[in-house]
Scaffold this active site. Structure first.
Site, PDB file in Angstrom:
ATOM      1  N   CYS A 141       0.940  -1.165  -0.068  1.00  0.00           N
ATOM      2  CA  CYS A 141       0.030   0.107  -0.031  1.00  0.00           C
ATOM      3  C   CYS A 141       0.741   1.123  -0.144  1.00  0.00           C
ATOM      4  O   CYS A 141       0.479   2.234  -0.919  1.00  0.00           O
ATOM      5  CB  CYS A 141      -0.890  -0.038   1.119  1.00  0.00           C
ATOM      6  SG  CYS A 141      -0.139  -0.360   2.822  1.00  0.00           S
ATOM      7  N   HIS A 217      -1.840   5.198   6.336  1.00  0.00           N
ATOM      8  CA  HIS A 217      -0.386   5.825   6.480  1.00  0.00           C
ATOM      9  C   HIS A 217      -0.619   7.389   6.012  1.00  0.00           C
ATOM     10  O   HIS A 217      -1.200   7.785   5.240  1.00  0.00           O
ATOM     11  CB  HIS A 217       0.358   5.011   5.713  1.00  0.00           C
ATOM     12  CG  HIS A 217       0.396   3.611   5.854  1.00  0.00           C
ATOM     13  ND1 HIS A 217       0.701   2.679   6.854  1.00  0.00           N
ATOM     14  CD2 HIS A 217      -0.187   2.553   5.007  1.00  0.00           C
ATOM     15  CE1 HIS A 217       0.490   1.496   6.905  1.00  0.00           C
ATOM     16  NE2 HIS A 217       0.047   1.367   5.652  1.00  0.00           N
TER      17      HIS A 217
HETATM   18  N1  LIG Z   1      -3.586  -4.889   5.253  1.00  0.00           N
HETATM   19  C1  LIG Z   1      -2.792  -3.950   4.667  1.00  0.00           C
HETATM   20  O1  LIG Z   1      -2.890  -2.627   5.001  1.00  0.00           O
HETATM   21  C2  LIG Z   1      -2.372  -4.367   3.406  1.00  0.00           C
HETATM   22  C3  LIG Z   1      -1.573  -5.747   3.174  1.00  0.00           C
HETATM   23  N2  LIG Z   1      -1.097  -6.035   1.950  1.00  0.00           N
HETATM   24  C4  LIG Z   1      -0.522  -7.329   1.898  1.00  0.00           C
HETATM   25  O2  LIG Z   1      -1.484  -8.206   1.444  1.00  0.00           O
HETATM   26  C5  LIG Z   1      -1.410  -9.405   2.117  1.00  0.00           C
HETATM   27  C6  LIG Z   1      -2.523  -9.718   2.903  1.00  0.00           C
HETATM   28  O3  LIG Z   1      -2.513  -8.924   3.921  1.00  0.00           O
HETATM   29  P1  LIG Z   1      -3.820  -8.532   4.866  1.00  0.00           P
HETATM   30  O4  LIG Z   1      -5.190  -8.771   3.910  1.00  0.00           O
HETATM   31  O5  LIG Z   1      -3.731  -7.485   5.608  1.00  0.00           O
HETATM   32  O6  LIG Z   1      -3.780  -9.962   5.791  1.00  0.00           O
HETATM   33  P2  LIG Z   1      -5.009 -10.605   6.801  1.00  0.00           P
HETATM   34  O7  LIG Z   1      -4.291 -10.918   7.820  1.00  0.00           O
HETATM   35  O8  LIG Z   1      -6.084  -9.322   6.761  1.00  0.00           O
HETATM   36  O9  LIG Z   1      -5.528 -11.467   5.877  1.00  0.00           O
HETATM   37  C7  LIG Z   1      -4.962 -12.746   5.324  1.00  0.00           C
HETATM   38  C8  LIG Z   1      -5.822 -13.852   5.310  1.00  0.00           C
HETATM   39  O10 LIG Z   1      -5.121 -14.895   4.729  1.00  0.00           O
HETATM   40  C9  LIG Z   1      -5.966 -16.197   5.270  1.00  0.00           C
HETATM   41  N3  LIG Z   1      -4.921 -17.178   5.872  1.00  0.00           N
HETATM   42  C10 LIG Z   1      -4.112 -17.327   6.985  1.00  0.00           C
HETATM   43  N4  LIG Z   1      -3.389 -18.551   6.642  1.00  0.00           N
HETATM   44  C11 LIG Z   1      -3.826 -18.889   5.610  1.00  0.00           C
HETATM   45  C12 LIG Z   1      -3.304 -20.570   5.050  1.00  0.00           C
HETATM   46  N5  LIG Z   1      -2.345 -20.921   5.731  1.00  0.00           N
HETATM   47  N6  LIG Z   1      -3.708 -20.154   3.720  1.00  0.00           N
HETATM   48  C13 LIG Z   1      -4.567 -19.475   3.280  1.00  0.00           C
HETATM   49  N7  LIG Z   1      -4.738 -18.308   3.567  1.00  0.00           N
HETATM   50  C14 LIG Z   1      -4.377 -18.123   4.915  1.00  0.00           C
HETATM   51  C15 LIG Z   1      -6.479 -15.460   6.567  1.00  0.00           C
HETATM   52  O11 LIG Z   1      -7.875 -16.153   6.282  1.00  0.00           O
HETATM   53  P3  LIG Z   1      -8.650 -16.855   7.780  1.00  0.00           P
HETATM   54  O12 LIG Z   1      -9.281 -15.506   8.135  1.00  0.00           O
HETATM   55  O13 LIG Z   1      -9.780 -17.845   7.125  1.00  0.00           O
HETATM   56  O14 LIG Z   1      -7.737 -17.428   8.779  1.00  0.00           O
HETATM   57  C16 LIG Z   1      -6.843 -14.120   6.466  1.00  0.00           C
HETATM   58  O15 LIG Z   1      -7.840 -13.797   6.257  1.00  0.00           O
HETATM   59  C17 LIG Z   1       0.174  -9.253   2.649  1.00  0.00           C
HETATM   60  O16 LIG Z   1       1.056  -9.539   1.816  1.00  0.00           O
HETATM   61  C18 LIG Z   1       0.064  -7.752   3.118  1.00  0.00           C
HETATM   62  O17 LIG Z   1       1.443  -7.340   3.331  1.00  0.00           O
HETATM   63  C19 LIG Z   1      -0.753  -4.951   0.987  1.00  0.00           C
HETATM   64  C20 LIG Z   1      -1.357  -3.711   1.119  1.00  0.00           C
HETATM   65  C21 LIG Z   1      -1.966  -3.155   2.405  1.00  0.00           C
HETATM   66  O1  LIG Z   2       1.983  -3.085   3.122  1.00  0.00           O
HETATM   67  C1  LIG Z   2       1.596  -2.463   3.901  1.00  0.00           C
HETATM   68  O2  LIG Z   2       2.577  -1.645   4.651  1.00  0.00           O
HETATM   69  P1  LIG Z   2       4.144  -1.424   4.361  1.00  0.00           P
HETATM   70  O3  LIG Z   2       3.990  -0.904   3.039  1.00  0.00           O
HETATM   71  O4  LIG Z   2       4.648  -0.310   5.353  1.00  0.00           O
HETATM   72  O5  LIG Z   2       4.818  -2.661   4.300  1.00  0.00           O
HETATM   73  C2  LIG Z   2       0.246  -2.690   4.807  1.00  0.00           C
HETATM   74  O6  LIG Z   2      -0.213  -1.474   5.620  1.00  0.00           O
HETATM   75  C3  LIG Z   2       0.589  -3.693   5.386  1.00  0.00           C
HETATM   76  O7  LIG Z   2       1.303  -3.519   6.592  1.00  0.00           O
HETATM   77  P2  LIG Z   2       1.930  -4.440   7.739  1.00  0.00           P
HETATM   78  O8  LIG Z   2       3.247  -5.161   7.173  1.00  0.00           O
HETATM   79  O9  LIG Z   2       2.044  -3.766   9.018  1.00  0.00           O
HETATM   80  O10 LIG Z   2       0.470  -5.254   8.038  1.00  0.00           O
END
Ligand SMILES: NC(=O)C1=CN([C@@H]2O[C@H](COP(=O)(O)OP(=O)(O)OC[C@H]3O[C@@H](n4cnc5c(N)ncnc54)[C@H](OP(=O)(O)O)[C@@H]3O)[C@@H](O)[C@H]2O)C=CC1
Ligand SMILES: O=C(OP(=O)(O)O)[C@H](O)COP(=O)(O)O
Length: 334
Positions: A141, A217
């Site tokens: 992000c 952020h």
């Molecule tokens: N949140 C943010 O601000 C941002 C995140 N990202 C990136 O996106 C990606 C996902 O982040 P985010 O959505 O925040 O993470 P979350 O923790 O919100 O979601 C991850 C999901 O993955 C699932 N999960 C956990 N373990 C497994 C597994 N073994 N196999 C398959 N699924 C699994 C979980 O499902 P369940 O609920 O069913 O356990 C959970 O809902 C990361 O790479 C992160 O860095 C990028 C931009 C912004």
């Molecule tokens: O991609 C993100 O941040 P980053 O660009 O600071 O790594 C998301 O906000 C997820 O950050 P997190 O690694 O704190 O869950």
């Protein structure tokens, strides 16, 4: 023909990407995975989205709850043309072997290393590089936010210095908060600068701090200029840049709280603010330095990028046609 899309990891990013896929006339959401039958799994089912167990090991959880799944991840992979991996950071690289075995294209998120995919992607900066590729990484992000605004002023950039003020947790994440502390990334650069360089070739150094908020952020950006530019010209450029919006403190946008309220007022799903929010008054030039401040809605800015990445990988549309379709479907203002 519609591209069949699966989402592995139905969390913060996964559920938003899944929703966005359902809004596209050239894509079909085949299903999502869950590790457990919690409220998100029930909600997906209510919405008519087939829920698959993230692997066989999770099946007993669903059986115990009497929640009938459509199959496991492997079954989902047999049904789709592309899988959007939105599992926790680092897990996507491990999942890649499954995708390779199934012969399915995959999109990874910013929590994965750049080497996991063939291309690190921000649609407006390098859409063409993802053309026909099998593995694409939508950058984080923060990196998406930096790249959106810096890529359009690239010709003026000699060197960028940016301070990233990072939200401590997402609003639904009770495990990480409340956090009464400020946590610096003690090594410079933070991972953001090098990550921007995986998309656009600019000189950039970043440092980063985590602060106790869940609402966006914020980036304080300083650009040493290669050639002169006036603040009003930079404002004009940002005003004509897709997925970037200018907000005025004068109009009551004092903080990230009002930006989120703005998204709520638009009745955006999950109060998503897909656009990068630049404070108009912050755009200023002093000598050969340009300054501006922007905010990034971490939960949603990468969502349109995932949609455009799919179109690029399947060569379904030219860059601006894809961006236009995605923007229209999600109500992105510009
Ligand atoms: N949140 C943010 O601000 C941002 C995140 N990202 C990136 O996106 C990606 C996902 O982040 P985010 O959505 O925040 O993470 P979350 O923790 O919100 O979601 C991850 C999901 O993955 C699932 N999960 C956990 N373990 C497994 C597994 N073994 N196999 C398959 N699924 C699994 C979980 O499902 P369940 O609920 O069913 O356990 C959970 O809902 C990361 O790479 C992160 O860095 C990028 C931009 C912004
Ligand atoms: O991609 C993100 O941040 P980053 O660009 O600071 O790594 C998301 O906000 C997820 O950050 P997190 O690694 O704190 O869950």
């Amino acid at each position: 023909m519609k591209v069949k899309v699966g989402v592995n990891g139905y969390g913060t990013i996964g559920k938003r990407v899944a929703y966005a896929v359902t809004k596209q006339d050239d894509m079909e959401l085949i299903g999502v995975t869950k590790t457990k039958p919690d409220f998100e799994a029930y909600r997906a089912r209510e919405l008519g989205i087939p829920v698959y167990a993230a692997s066989e090991e999770f099946l007993p959880r669903f059986e115990k709850a009497g929640f009938e799944v459509a199959g496991t991840l492997n079954d989902l992979l047999n049904e789709v043309d592309v899988i959007v991996d939105a599992t926790p950071g680092g897990m996507g690289a491990k999942n890649k072997v499954l995708y390779e075995k199934a012969g399915v294209k995959a999109i990874f998120q910013g929590g994965e290393k750049a080497t996991t995919a063939e291309v690190s992607f921000v649609a407006q900066a390098n859409y063409e590089k993802a053309s026909g590729k099998d593995y694409v990484r939508v950058v984080s992000c923060n990196t998406t936010g930096l790249t959106r605004t810096l890529s359009v002023i690239q010709e003026y950039i000699d060197y960028v210095y940016a301070v990233m003020i990072r939200r401590a947790a997402d609003p639904n994440d009770a495990k990480r908060g409340p956090v009464n502390a400020i946590t610096p990334s003690v090594t410079v650069p933070s991972h953001h600068g090098p990550d921007v360089q995986t998309v656009i070739p600019i000189n950039i150094e970043t440092s980063a701090f985590v602060v106790p908020t869940t609402l966006m952020h914020v980036h304080s950006i300083m650009v040493e200029l290669k050639k002169p530019v006036e603040a009003k010209d930079v404002v004009d450029i940002f005003e004509n840049t897709t997925r970037v919006l200018l907000f005025e403190k004068e109009k009551g946008f004092d903080s990230t709280a009002q930006l989120i309220e703005f998204a709520r007022d638009l009745h955006r799903e999950w109060n998503n603010l897909y656009e990068i929010a630049v404070w108009k008054e912050s755009v200023s030039v002093r000598g050969n330095r340009l300054f501006y401040i922007q905010a990034v809605h971490q939960e949603s800015d990468v969502v349109p990028e995932n949609i455009d990445a799919i179109r690029a990988m399947f060569e379904m549309a030219e860059k601006w046609e894809s961006i236009r379709k995605t923007n229209e479907s999600l109500g992105i203002l510009r």
